[in-house]
Design a protein around this motif. Sequence first.
Motif, short mmCIF file in Angstrom:
data_model
loop_
_atom_site.label_atom_id
_atom_site.label_comp_id
_atom_site.label_asym_id
_atom_site.label_seq_id
_atom_site.Cartn_x
_atom_site.Cartn_y
_atom_site.Cartn_z
N ILE A 195 0.93 -1.24 0.08
CA ILE A 195 0.27 -0.05 0.06
C ILE A 195 0.97 1.19 -0.08
CG2 ILE A 195 -1.81 1.30 1.20
CD1 ILE A 195 -2.02 -1.66 2.82
N SER A 235 -7.15 6.72 -6.33
CA SER A 235 -6.68 6.21 -5.24
C SER A 235 -8.03 5.57 -4.44
CB SER A 235 -6.24 7.18 -4.37
OG SER A 235 -5.09 7.60 -4.72
N SER A 236 -9.11 6.15 -4.80
CA SER A 236 -10.45 5.48 -3.97
C SER A 236 -10.55 4.08 -4.64
CB SER A 236 -11.55 6.66 -4.18
OG SER A 236 -12.71 5.87 -4.08
N VAL A 250 -2.90 4.67 -2.64
CA VAL A 250 -4.01 5.14 -1.78
C VAL A 250 -4.12 6.77 -1.53
CG1 VAL A 250 -4.70 2.79 -1.05
CG2 VAL A 250 -3.09 4.29 0.26
N TYR A 299 -1.18 -1.05 -4.22
CA TYR A 299 -2.41 -0.27 -3.97
C TYR A 299 -2.02 1.20 -3.65
CZ TYR A 299 -4.15 -4.84 -3.33
OH TYR A 299 -4.70 -6.43 -3.37
N SER A 327 -8.37 2.19 -5.66
CA SER A 327 -7.38 1.17 -5.65
C SER A 327 -7.43 0.85 -4.17
CB SER A 327 -5.97 2.10 -5.45
OG SER A 327 -4.85 1.16 -5.27
N LEU A 328 -8.20 1.84 -3.09
CA LEU A 328 -8.53 1.09 -1.85
C LEU A 328 -9.43 0.26 -1.96
CD1 LEU A 328 -8.16 1.69 1.13
CD2 LEU A 328 -9.93 3.69 1.00
#
Length: 478
Positions: free
Chosen positions: A218, A463-464, A244, A242, A466-467
Motif C-alpha cells: 500500500i 486512489s479511492s 491510496v 495499491y 485502489s483502496l
Amino acid sequence: MKKAELVFVPTPAAGHCISAIEFAKRLIHTDDRFSVTILQMRSLLNPHSDIYNKSLLASETRLHFIDLPPIDHPPPHDLFLKSTEHYILLFIESYIPHVKDAITHLISSRSSPDSVPLAGLVLDFFCLPMIDVANQLGLPSYLYFTSGAGFLGLMLSLPTRHSQIGTEFEDSDPDLGLPSFVNPVPVRVLPEAVSNKHGGYAAYIKVAQRFREARGIIVNTFSELEPYAVESFADGQTPPVYTVGPVLDLGGQAHSGSDRVDHSKIMEWLDAQPESSVVFLCFGSMGTFDAPQVREIALGLERSGHRFLWALRLLRLDGKLRGSSDGTELSEILPEGFLDGIGERGMICGWAPQMEVLAHKAIGGFVSHCGWNSILESIWNSVPMATWPMYAEQQLNAFGLVKELGLAVEMRVDYRLRGGEVVIAEEIDGAIRCVMEHDSMVRKKVKEMGEMSRRAVMEGGSSSNSLGRLIADIIPID
Ligand SMILES: O=c1ccn([C@@H]2O[C@H](COP(=O)(O)OP(=O)(O)O[C@H]3O[C@H](CO)[C@@H](O)[C@H](O)[C@H]3O)[C@@H](O)[C@H]2O)c(=O)[nH]1
C-alpha cells in the motif's frame, strides 16, 4: 456482515506513524466492517504522539492503541550516529517478541465465533522482519509504504543488485537505470544508507529482501503523480501495489500538541499578508540546522526581500546545537540586526501548523526538506516547492520532483557534504526568487497536480478505486 480487524505496526517516528494512523482512519471511514489496532513502540522521535492518540481514542471507536512494553536493551546510541537506518532496524527488531505476544493475545481474546477475526498485519517498511510473526500466526502481511513510488522502486531493485554486486554503492558508480524513474538516477541522490558501511546498507538490504513477501504493498501516492513508477510494478514479480494517497492529516490534528508555539499567532500574521507573498521554510519533524547554516538562511531571506515564515529548529537530537553552546539564543546566531530588521516582513517559529499554513492564501512558495508527507501536503495545496533535501530518501524525492515531474525548483544541496559546508545565501536567495517570482511553469503544474490529488481520493478517483481493490483483497466477497 463479515468484519475484519487489522493490526498496524508503524515505525515510531512522526513521518511514519501519523501517516499510518491517518491511513487506518481512511480505511475505517471507508468501510464500517473494519477496525484497526495499532501497536505502538516507544516513540523514537515524536513525544507528541500521546496527545494525538488520546484525541483519536475519544473520536474513533474502531481504532485502538496498544502500547508495547519497553524493550530491555535498546541499541546503543552511538549506532544512531553511524547509521540511523541500522539503529532503527535494530530498535524495531528488539520489539518482535512483544509484537508476537500482543498479537497472540489479540487472537486468543477472539476465540468466540461472534468476535471480529484478525485479517492481517499492516507493517511499516522498517517493520518488515515482523512478516515472520505473521507467518507463524497464519496471518497475511501488507506493507504500508509512507514514501513515494519512485523510492519504492529503488527498494524493490536492491535485492537483485545485491545478489550481483554484494556491496554498498560508491559515489563513482554510474547512474542507475531504475524502472521507477524515467531518467537515469545519479548515485549521489540515493539515500545515504545505500552507501553506508556501518550497517546502513545491510539494514536496507535486510528490509528490501522482505518487500516481495508482502501480500500487497500500500503506497501513499496516487497514480497520476507517479504514473511511470506505478506502471513499473506490473512486472509479474511485485505483489499487488495499491496507491491510496494522498493520505494526509487534513485537520492538522496530529501536529497540534499543546506545547507547540502559538499557532493562532502564526495564522493571524498570515492573515495580514498579501496573497501568495510569503515563502514558507520548514524541514519536517526532525530537520535542524547548525549556527553557520542558520545565518546563511537568514542572509538568503534578507537578500530575496520576500516575506517569509520560517519554522526554525536549532536543537539536534542530542539536545545541543552543533557549533554552539547549549541554550544559545537565536539573536546570538542570526546575523546582527536581522531580528530587528525583519519587522512585519517575516516570522520565525519553532513548529508550524504546516498543513494549515500551506492551505493559507498568503503562502506563495515552500522551501521543503522533501519529506514525503510535506511533498503531498504542498501538492494538495498547490504550493510550488524549492527543494532542500536533508537525509533519508529526501534527495531522491527532490530529484523526482525537479527532474521527473517539474513540480519544484531545485536548490543545489548535496546533503552528503559533511564537515562544515553550508548552502550559501546566494543559492538560497536564488531558489526563493525562482519559486516566488519566475517559475510560472512549476506553479501551473503544481496547481494541476493539486487538483488531481483531490480527485484521486474522491469516489471514483484512482486512489479511492485502489483502496476498494485492497479492501476486496482483505475481505473477499463470498
Ligand atoms: O514545523 C512543522 C514540521 C513538520 N510538520 C508536519 O510533520 C510532518 C513531517 O513529515 P515529512 O514531511 O514526511 O517529514 P519527516 O518527518 O522528516 O518524515 C520522515 O518520514 C517520511 C515518510 O516516510 C520520509 O519521506 C522522510 O524522509 C522522513 O524523514 C508533515 O506532516 C508536516 O506537516 C508540521 O506540522 N510542522
